[in-house]
Design a protein around this motif. Structure first.
Motif, PDB file in Angstrom:
ATOM      1  N   TRP A  76     -10.939  65.639 -23.263  1.00  0.00           N
ATOM      2  CA  TRP A  76     -10.375  64.387 -22.737  1.00  0.00           C
ATOM      3  C   TRP A  76     -11.480  63.498 -22.162  1.00  0.00           C
ATOM      4  CZ3 TRP A  76      -6.170  67.755 -20.207  1.00  0.00           C
ATOM      5  CH2 TRP A  76      -5.113  67.932 -21.111  1.00  0.00           C
ATOM      6  N   ALA A  77     -12.424  64.094 -21.462  1.00  0.00           N
ATOM      7  CA  ALA A  77     -13.540  63.319 -20.910  1.00  0.00           C
ATOM      8  C   ALA A  77     -14.379  62.713 -22.032  1.00  0.00           C
ATOM      9  CB  ALA A  77     -14.403  64.207 -20.011  1.00  0.00           C
ATOM     10  N   LEU A  78     -14.647  63.504 -23.067  1.00  0.00           N
ATOM     11  CA  LEU A  78     -15.416  62.974 -24.199  1.00  0.00           C
ATOM     12  C   LEU A  78     -14.648  61.860 -24.904  1.00  0.00           C
ATOM     13  CD1 LEU A  78     -16.892  66.257 -25.707  1.00  0.00           C
ATOM     14  CD2 LEU A  78     -18.163  64.395 -24.606  1.00  0.00           C
ATOM     15  N   GLY A  79     -13.344  62.043 -25.074  1.00  0.00           N
ATOM     16  CA  GLY A  79     -12.529  61.006 -25.698  1.00  0.00           C
ATOM     17  C   GLY A  79     -12.587  59.705 -24.923  1.00  0.00           C
ATOM     18  N   HIS A  80     -12.513  59.803 -23.603  1.00  0.00           N
ATOM     19  CA  HIS A  80     -12.594  58.597 -22.760  1.00  0.00           C
ATOM     20  C   HIS A  80     -13.970  57.933 -22.900  1.00  0.00           C
ATOM     21  CE1 HIS A  80     -11.986  55.877 -19.427  1.00  0.00           C
ATOM     22  NE2 HIS A  80     -13.150  56.275 -18.948  1.00  0.00           N
ATOM     23  N   SER A  81     -15.015  58.749 -22.955  1.00  0.00           N
ATOM     24  CA  SER A  81     -16.363  58.189 -23.112  1.00  0.00           C
ATOM     25  C   SER A  81     -16.514  57.464 -24.439  1.00  0.00           C
ATOM     26  CB  SER A  81     -17.412  59.300 -23.005  1.00  0.00           C
ATOM     27  OG  SER A  81     -17.437  59.823 -21.701  1.00  0.00           O
ATOM     28  N   PHE A  82     -16.003  58.052 -25.505  1.00  0.00           N
ATOM     29  CA  PHE A  82     -16.092  57.391 -26.807  1.00  0.00           C
ATOM     30  C   PHE A  82     -15.251  56.118 -26.845  1.00  0.00           C
ATOM     31  CE2 PHE A  82     -17.261  61.781 -28.298  1.00  0.00           C
ATOM     32  CZ  PHE A  82     -18.589  61.468 -28.528  1.00  0.00           C
ATOM     33  N   ASP A  83     -14.112  56.142 -26.172  1.00  0.00           N
ATOM     34  CA  ASP A  83     -13.271  54.947 -26.058  1.00  0.00           C
ATOM     35  C   ASP A  83     -14.027  53.841 -25.325  1.00  0.00           C
ATOM     36  OD1 ASP A  83     -10.928  53.313 -26.089  1.00  0.00           O
ATOM     37  OD2 ASP A  83     -10.401  54.046 -24.100  1.00  0.00           O
ATOM     38  N   THR A  84     -14.728  54.208 -24.278  1.00  0.00           N
ATOM     39  CA  THR A  84     -15.517  53.231 -23.517  1.00  0.00           C
ATOM     40  C   THR A  84     -16.640  52.659 -24.367  1.00  0.00           C
ATOM     41  OG1 THR A  84     -14.964  54.343 -21.442  1.00  0.00           O
ATOM     42  CG2 THR A  84     -16.896  52.905 -21.425  1.00  0.00           C
ATOM     43  N   ILE A  85     -17.294  53.508 -25.149  1.00  0.00           N
ATOM     44  CA  ILE A  85     -18.350  53.028 -26.046  1.00  0.00           C
ATOM     45  C   ILE A  85     -17.782  52.034 -27.055  1.00  0.00           C
ATOM     46  CG2 ILE A  85     -19.897  53.723 -27.933  1.00  0.00           C
ATOM     47  CD1 ILE A  85     -20.351  56.346 -26.335  1.00  0.00           C
ATOM     48  N   ALA A  86     -16.625  52.350 -27.618  1.00  0.00           N
ATOM     49  CA  ALA A  86     -15.990  51.431 -28.567  1.00  0.00           C
ATOM     50  C   ALA A  86     -15.676  50.097 -27.895  1.00  0.00           C
ATOM     51  CB  ALA A  86     -14.720  52.054 -29.147  1.00  0.00           C
ATOM     52  N   ALA A  87     -15.216  50.148 -26.662  1.00  0.00           N
ATOM     53  CA  ALA A  87     -14.917  48.914 -25.926  1.00  0.00           C
ATOM     54  C   ALA A  87     -16.195  48.113 -25.674  1.00  0.00           C
ATOM     55  CB  ALA A  87     -14.222  49.246 -24.600  1.00  0.00           C
ATOM     56  N   MET A  88     -17.278  48.803 -25.341  1.00  0.00           N
ATOM     57  CA  MET A  88     -18.552  48.120 -25.130  1.00  0.00           C
ATOM     58  C   MET A  88     -19.001  47.396 -26.392  1.00  0.00           C
ATOM     59  SD  MET A  88     -20.462  51.160 -22.996  1.00  0.00           S
ATOM     60  CE  MET A  88     -22.070  50.375 -22.850  1.00  0.00           C
ATOM     61  N   VAL A  89     -18.859  48.058 -27.528  1.00  0.00           N
ATOM     62  CA  VAL A  89     -19.250  47.443 -28.806  1.00  0.00           C
ATOM     63  C   VAL A  89     -18.375  46.225 -29.084  1.00  0.00           C
ATOM     64  CG1 VAL A  89     -19.301  47.782 -31.306  1.00  0.00           C
ATOM     65  CG2 VAL A  89     -20.201  49.556 -29.787  1.00  0.00           C
ATOM     66  N   GLU A  90     -17.082  46.370 -28.882  1.00  0.00           N
ATOM     67  CA  GLU A  90     -16.162  45.266 -29.171  1.00  0.00           C
ATOM     68  C   GLU A  90     -16.455  44.049 -28.297  1.00  0.00           C
ATOM     69  OE1 GLU A  90     -11.411  44.371 -29.464  1.00  0.00           O
ATOM     70  OE2 GLU A  90     -12.096  46.429 -29.313  1.00  0.00           O
ATOM     71  N   VAL A  91     -16.634  44.267 -27.006  1.00  0.00           N
ATOM     72  CA  VAL A  91     -16.917  43.147 -26.100  1.00  0.00           C
ATOM     73  C   VAL A  91     -18.300  42.571 -26.387  1.00  0.00           C
ATOM     74  CG1 VAL A  91     -17.264  42.504 -23.681  1.00  0.00           C
ATOM     75  CG2 VAL A  91     -15.327  43.932 -24.312  1.00  0.00           C
ATOM     76  N   GLY A  92     -19.280  43.431 -26.656  1.00  0.00           N
ATOM     77  CA  GLY A  92     -20.616  42.940 -26.995  1.00  0.00           C
ATOM     78  C   GLY A  92     -20.612  42.094 -28.256  1.00  0.00           C
ATOM     79  N   ASP A  93     -19.874  42.529 -29.267  1.00  0.00           N
ATOM     80  CA  ASP A  93     -19.759  41.753 -30.506  1.00  0.00           C
ATOM     81  C   ASP A  93     -19.065  40.422 -30.261  1.00  0.00           C
ATOM     82  OD1 ASP A  93     -21.067  43.636 -32.037  1.00  0.00           O
ATOM     83  OD2 ASP A  93     -19.238  44.472 -32.927  1.00  0.00           O
ATOM     84  N   GLU A  94     -18.028  40.448 -29.454  1.00  0.00           N
ATOM     85  CA  GLU A  94     -17.308  39.203 -29.140  1.00  0.00           C
ATOM     86  C   GLU A  94     -18.214  38.228 -28.391  1.00  0.00           C
ATOM     87  OE1 GLU A  94     -14.130  36.620 -29.368  1.00  0.00           O
ATOM     88  OE2 GLU A  94     -14.300  38.587 -30.318  1.00  0.00           O
ATOM     89  N   ALA A  95     -19.010  38.740 -27.468  1.00  0.00           N
ATOM     90  CA  ALA A  95     -19.943  37.881 -26.735  1.00  0.00           C
ATOM     91  C   ALA A  95     -21.004  37.301 -27.675  1.00  0.00           C
ATOM     92  CB  ALA A  95     -20.606  38.668 -25.608  1.00  0.00           C
ATOM     93  N   THR A  96     -21.494  38.101 -28.603  1.00  0.00           N
ATOM     94  CA  THR A  96     -22.465  37.608 -29.584  1.00  0.00           C
ATOM     95  C   THR A  96     -21.843  36.513 -30.444  1.00  0.00           C
ATOM     96  OG1 THR A  96     -23.583  39.753 -29.631  1.00  0.00           O
ATOM     97  CG2 THR A  96     -23.943  38.298 -31.521  1.00  0.00           C
ATOM     98  N   PHE A  97     -20.614  36.730 -30.883  1.00  0.00           N
ATOM     99  CA  PHE A  97     -19.897  35.724 -31.672  1.00  0.00           C
ATOM    100  C   PHE A  97     -19.750  34.425 -30.872  1.00  0.00           C
ATOM    101  CE2 PHE A  97     -15.906  33.664 -32.920  1.00  0.00           C
ATOM    102  CZ  PHE A  97     -16.155  33.444 -34.265  1.00  0.00           C
ATOM    103  N   HIS A  98     -19.380  34.550 -29.598  1.00  0.00           N
ATOM    104  CA  HIS A  98     -19.197  33.376 -28.742  1.00  0.00           C
ATOM    105  C   HIS A  98     -20.527  32.629 -28.553  1.00  0.00           C
ATOM    106  CE1 HIS A  98     -17.074  30.967 -25.779  1.00  0.00           C
ATOM    107  NE2 HIS A  98     -18.074  31.154 -24.939  1.00  0.00           N
ATOM    108  N   LEU A  99     -21.612  33.378 -28.351  1.00  0.00           N
ATOM    109  CA  LEU A  99     -22.932  32.745 -28.226  1.00  0.00           C
ATOM    110  C   LEU A  99     -23.309  31.987 -29.490  1.00  0.00           C
ATOM    111  CD1 LEU A  99     -25.185  35.387 -26.436  1.00  0.00           C
ATOM    112  CD2 LEU A  99     -24.789  33.028 -25.713  1.00  0.00           C
ATOM    113  N   ASN A 100     -23.059  32.587 -30.641  1.00  0.00           N
ATOM    114  CA  ASN A 100     -23.367  31.925 -31.908  1.00  0.00           C
ATOM    115  C   ASN A 100     -22.532  30.663 -32.101  1.00  0.00           C
ATOM    116  OD1 ASN A 100     -25.347  33.774 -32.597  1.00  0.00           O
ATOM    117  ND2 ASN A 100     -23.930  35.085 -33.706  1.00  0.00           N
TER     118      ASN A 100
END
Length: 112
Positions: A76-100
């Motif tokens: 469960w802890a690993l699942g939460h960590s991977f979920d957080t990583i996915a969220a980081m990627v999604e928000v980071g990509d969205e921020a990059t898109f917004h900057l562009n």
């Protein structure tokens, strides 16, 4: 989309209106941070796998993760960590898109 992804995207959607370029670049760097976090978790999983495998071959057993409660908590802890990583990627990509988008808008306004 998972709970962590929903939370982080909602926060970003509300915050991006008031962020300057420097703040947006920092959020865009979440994709790099996510890659670092994924590598860290991969190393931890590999080490845990070795520990558990070695523990099963030896008597008396010295390590953790010997019963279903311990293993399920770990997963469960690993699942939460991977979920957080996915969220980081999604928000980071969205921020990059917004900057562009902002850069393209500034460039088109400069040419008009």
């Amino acid at each position: 989309m998972s709970t962590m992804q929903n939370v982080m995207m909602n926060l970003f959607e509300h915050a991006k209106r008031s962020m300057d370029d420097a703040d947006m670049k920092e959020v865009a760097n979440l994709t790099d941070s996510a890659a670092d976090e994924a590598r860290r978790l991969a190393a931890i999983c590999e080490s845990l796998g070795c520990l558990i495998s070695s523990d099963g071959d030896n008597s008396p057993m010295a390590g953790s993760f010997r019963d279903s409660d311990e293993v399920s908590g770990l997963l469960w802890a690993l699942g939460h960590s991977f979920d957080t990583i996915a969220a980081m990627v999604e928000v980071g990509d969205e921020a990059t898109f917004h900057l562009n988008e902002l850069r393209m808008k500034k460039a088109s306004e400069g040419q008009a």
